[in-house]
Design a protein around this motif. Sequence first.
Motif, mmCIF file in Angstrom:
data_model
loop_
_atom_site.group_PDB
_atom_site.id
_atom_site.type_symbol
_atom_site.label_atom_id
_atom_site.label_comp_id
_atom_site.label_asym_id
_atom_site.label_seq_id
_atom_site.Cartn_x
_atom_site.Cartn_y
_atom_site.Cartn_z
ATOM 1 N N ALA A 66 0.713 -1.058 -0.166
ATOM 2 C CA ALA A 66 0.104 0.061 0.046
ATOM 3 C C ALA A 66 0.829 1.318 -0.024
ATOM 4 C CB ALA A 66 -0.877 0.088 1.200
ATOM 5 N N LEU A 67 1.879 1.132 0.763
ATOM 6 C CA LEU A 67 2.749 2.498 0.957
ATOM 7 C C LEU A 67 3.600 2.516 -0.269
ATOM 8 C CD1 LEU A 67 4.198 2.281 4.518
ATOM 9 C CD2 LEU A 67 2.254 3.579 3.641
ATOM 10 N N PHE A 68 3.974 1.544 -1.183
ATOM 11 C CA PHE A 68 4.611 1.714 -2.360
ATOM 12 C C PHE A 68 3.862 2.244 -3.346
ATOM 13 C CE2 PHE A 68 8.001 -1.310 -1.009
ATOM 14 C CZ PHE A 68 9.175 -0.390 -0.975
ATOM 15 N N ALA A 69 2.447 1.642 -3.275
ATOM 16 C CA ALA A 69 1.574 2.226 -4.382
ATOM 17 C C ALA A 69 1.283 3.784 -4.124
ATOM 18 C CB ALA A 69 0.161 1.522 -4.061
ATOM 19 N N LEU A 70 1.153 4.066 -2.814
ATOM 20 C CA LEU A 70 1.235 5.804 -2.621
ATOM 21 C C LEU A 70 2.339 6.399 -3.190
ATOM 22 C CD1 LEU A 70 -0.580 5.672 1.006
ATOM 23 C CD2 LEU A 70 -1.661 6.397 -1.148
ATOM 24 N N LEU A 71 3.545 5.893 -2.784
ATOM 25 C CA LEU A 71 4.586 6.504 -3.335
ATOM 26 C C LEU A 71 5.017 6.465 -4.736
ATOM 27 C CD1 LEU A 71 7.570 7.444 -2.638
ATOM 28 C CD2 LEU A 71 8.299 5.047 -2.777
ATOM 29 N N GLY A 72 4.373 5.276 -5.241
ATOM 30 C CA GLY A 72 4.306 5.541 -6.891
ATOM 31 C C GLY A 72 3.276 6.612 -7.483
ATOM 32 N N LEU A 73 2.345 6.892 -6.751
ATOM 33 C CA LEU A 73 1.415 8.189 -7.001
ATOM 34 C C LEU A 73 2.157 9.386 -6.845
ATOM 35 C CD1 LEU A 73 -1.281 9.212 -7.719
ATOM 36 C CD2 LEU A 73 -1.956 9.174 -5.064
ATOM 37 N N VAL A 74 2.997 9.515 -5.866
ATOM 38 C CA VAL A 74 3.714 10.726 -5.536
ATOM 39 C C VAL A 74 4.834 10.951 -6.596
ATOM 40 C CG1 VAL A 74 5.268 11.755 -4.173
ATOM 41 C CG2 VAL A 74 3.250 10.767 -3.324
ATOM 42 N N LEU A 75 5.585 9.686 -6.995
ATOM 43 C CA LEU A 75 6.483 9.582 -8.103
ATOM 44 C C LEU A 75 6.037 10.015 -9.598
ATOM 45 C CD1 LEU A 75 8.773 6.613 -6.953
ATOM 46 C CD2 LEU A 75 9.134 8.917 -6.551
ATOM 47 N N LEU A 76 4.760 9.956 -9.641
ATOM 48 C CA LEU A 76 4.309 10.406 -11.008
ATOM 49 C C LEU A 76 4.541 12.018 -11.279
ATOM 50 C CD1 LEU A 76 0.681 8.922 -11.042
ATOM 51 C CD2 LEU A 76 2.671 8.371 -12.754
ATOM 52 N N LEU A 77 4.864 12.670 -10.046
ATOM 53 C CA LEU A 77 5.239 14.112 -10.228
ATOM 54 C C LEU A 77 6.765 14.227 -10.734
ATOM 55 C CD1 LEU A 77 3.516 15.398 -7.056
ATOM 56 C CD2 LEU A 77 2.581 15.510 -9.173
ATOM 57 N N VAL A 78 7.452 13.127 -10.625
ATOM 58 C CA VAL A 78 8.893 13.412 -10.882
ATOM 59 C C VAL A 78 9.191 13.886 -12.217
ATOM 60 C CG1 VAL A 78 11.070 12.231 -10.668
ATOM 61 C CG2 VAL A 78 9.555 12.034 -8.794
ATOM 62 N N PRO A 79 8.572 12.902 -13.385
ATOM 63 C CA PRO A 79 8.689 13.402 -14.584
ATOM 64 C C PRO A 79 8.281 14.586 -15.040
ATOM 65 C CG PRO A 79 7.225 11.644 -14.603
ATOM 66 C CD PRO A 79 7.756 11.725 -13.100
ATOM 67 N N ILE A 80 7.109 15.247 -14.309
ATOM 68 C CA ILE A 80 6.619 16.553 -14.581
ATOM 69 C C ILE A 80 7.676 17.659 -14.205
ATOM 70 C CG2 ILE A 80 4.885 18.232 -14.085
ATOM 71 C CD1 ILE A 80 3.051 15.383 -13.388
ATOM 72 N N PHE A 81 8.089 17.731 -12.912
ATOM 73 C CA PHE A 81 8.964 18.571 -12.641
ATOM 74 C C PHE A 81 10.399 18.418 -13.406
ATOM 75 C CE2 PHE A 81 6.734 18.410 -8.463
ATOM 76 C CZ PHE A 81 5.935 19.342 -8.697
ATOM 77 N N MET A 82 10.787 16.973 -13.652
ATOM 78 C CA MET A 82 12.319 16.820 -14.582
ATOM 79 C C MET A 82 11.910 17.578 -15.787
ATOM 80 S SD MET A 82 14.368 15.273 -12.665
ATOM 81 C CE MET A 82 15.462 14.458 -14.012
ATOM 82 N N ARG A 83 10.853 17.379 -16.213
ATOM 83 C CA ARG A 83 10.496 18.225 -17.599
ATOM 84 C C ARG A 83 10.379 19.790 -17.452
ATOM 85 N NH1 ARG A 83 8.606 16.380 -22.433
ATOM 86 N NH2 ARG A 83 8.643 17.792 -24.016
ATOM 87 N N GLU A 84 9.512 20.102 -16.335
ATOM 88 C CA GLU A 84 9.187 21.475 -16.391
ATOM 89 C C GLU A 84 10.323 22.457 -16.022
ATOM 90 O OE1 GLU A 84 5.646 21.743 -14.340
ATOM 91 O OE2 GLU A 84 4.507 21.053 -15.795
ATOM 92 N N ILE A 85 11.109 22.020 -14.990
ATOM 93 C CA ILE A 85 12.126 22.937 -14.529
ATOM 94 C C ILE A 85 13.069 23.364 -15.317
ATOM 95 C CG2 ILE A 85 14.219 22.901 -12.724
ATOM 96 C CD1 ILE A 85 12.718 21.500 -10.904
ATOM 97 N N PRO A 86 13.727 22.519 -16.306
ATOM 98 C CA PRO A 86 14.604 23.092 -17.687
ATOM 99 C C PRO A 86 13.752 24.138 -18.354
ATOM 100 C CG PRO A 86 14.909 20.687 -17.245
ATOM 101 C CD PRO A 86 13.755 21.194 -16.253
#
Length: 363
Positions: A66-86
Motif C-alpha cells: 500500500a505504501l509503495f502504491a502511494l509512493l508511486g502516485l507521488v513519483l508520478l510528479l517526478v517526470p513532470i518536474f524533471m521536464r518543467e524545471i529546465p
Amino acid sequence: MNRLAAWLGVALLAVLVFWWLAPVLAPFVVAAVMAYVLNPLVHKLVRVTGGRLPHLLAVVLVECVALFALLGLVLLLVPIFMREIPMLQQQIPVLLDKLDATLQPLMAQMGVSVSLDLTELKTQLMDYLSDNREDWWDPLMSSLKMGGNAALALAGFVVLVPVALFYLLKDWAGLMDAVTHLVPPAWRPVFDRFMADCDTVLGEYLRGQLLVMLCLAVYYAVGLRLFGLELAIPIGIFTGLAVFVPYLGFGLGLVLALLAGLLQLASSQALLMVAVVFGLGQLIESFVLTPRLVGERIGLHPLAVILALMAFGQLLGFVGVLIALPASAVLLVALRRLRQQYLSSALYQKSGTDSTEEGADQA
C-alpha cells in the motif's frame, strides 16, 4: 429516558472532542481509513496461504504494498518536474516580458503610466532555478524557519500514518472486540446488525470511489492529450487518483496542467485547455460520477453528497472532507434504522389508528 439522555451526552461529548482535536487526529483518521480498507486483504492473504503465513508478516506485506502504491502516485510528479524545471529556465524571461507587454497597455488605459522593471525579478527566479547554485543552503534554512511548523506537521504526518497503520492492522480484531464489549449485552444484536449494515455501505462507498478515480484518471489523461500536452498522461493519472482527497487533488492537478500548458503551448491555448478539461471534469465528477457511482451505491441523494462535503469540511476542515462521505453513509444507516423503529412504534401506529377512526366518525 435517562439512559437515552446519557448516551446522547456521551455522543455529543465525543463529537466535541473530535472537533477540538481534528488537526491532531488527521494522521490517525487517515491510518484508520487505510486500515479498514486493507484489513480484509490481510485476512485473505493469511487464508490463501492456509495459515502458514503469520498474521504479522501479512500485515507488513500488505502495508508495504500500500505504501509503495502511494509512493508511486507521488513519483508520478517526478517526470513532470524533471521536464518543467529546465523549461522554466528557458521560458520565464519570455513569460515575464509578455506579462510586462500585456500589463502596460492595461495600466495606460487606466491612466497609470508606470514601466514595470522585471529585470531583478527575472534574475532572482533564474538564480533559484539554476542547477549551479552554491548558496542554496541559506535560503533553504530560511524557508524552513519561516515554515517550520508546517514542515514539522508534514513530517509528523508522514511518520505517524505508517506507524499508526501498522498497529491498527496488527490489532484490528482486538480493537473491534474491545469496542463490541463496551456495548451492553441487551443491545448487542442491534449493534451487530447496525455494524454489518455500515460495513456493507462503506464497502460500496470504497468501490464506488475507486471507480470514480479510475474514470477521472482516464478522462484527464485523454482530455489533456487531445489538446497536445506532452505531460498529459502523468498529470492526468495523478489528478484522477488524487481526487480521493477532495479539492486538494483537483487543485494540484489544475496547477500542474496550467504550468505545463504555459510552458509548452500558447498562453491562450493553455488557459482554454485548463478551463475546458478541468471545468468539465469538475462538473462530471460533482454531478455525474460521485453522485452516481458513490452516492447511489450508499443511498445518498446527489444533493446530500454535495451537502455532506460542504458541511463536514466547514466543521472539521481537511479531516472533515476526508471522512464526509463515509461518515454520511454511517449516519444514513442510523437514520434508516430510526425511521424503521418510528414506523413500527406505538406512537406512529396509534396516530394512524386515531386518524382512521376520526375519518370514520366524520363519515
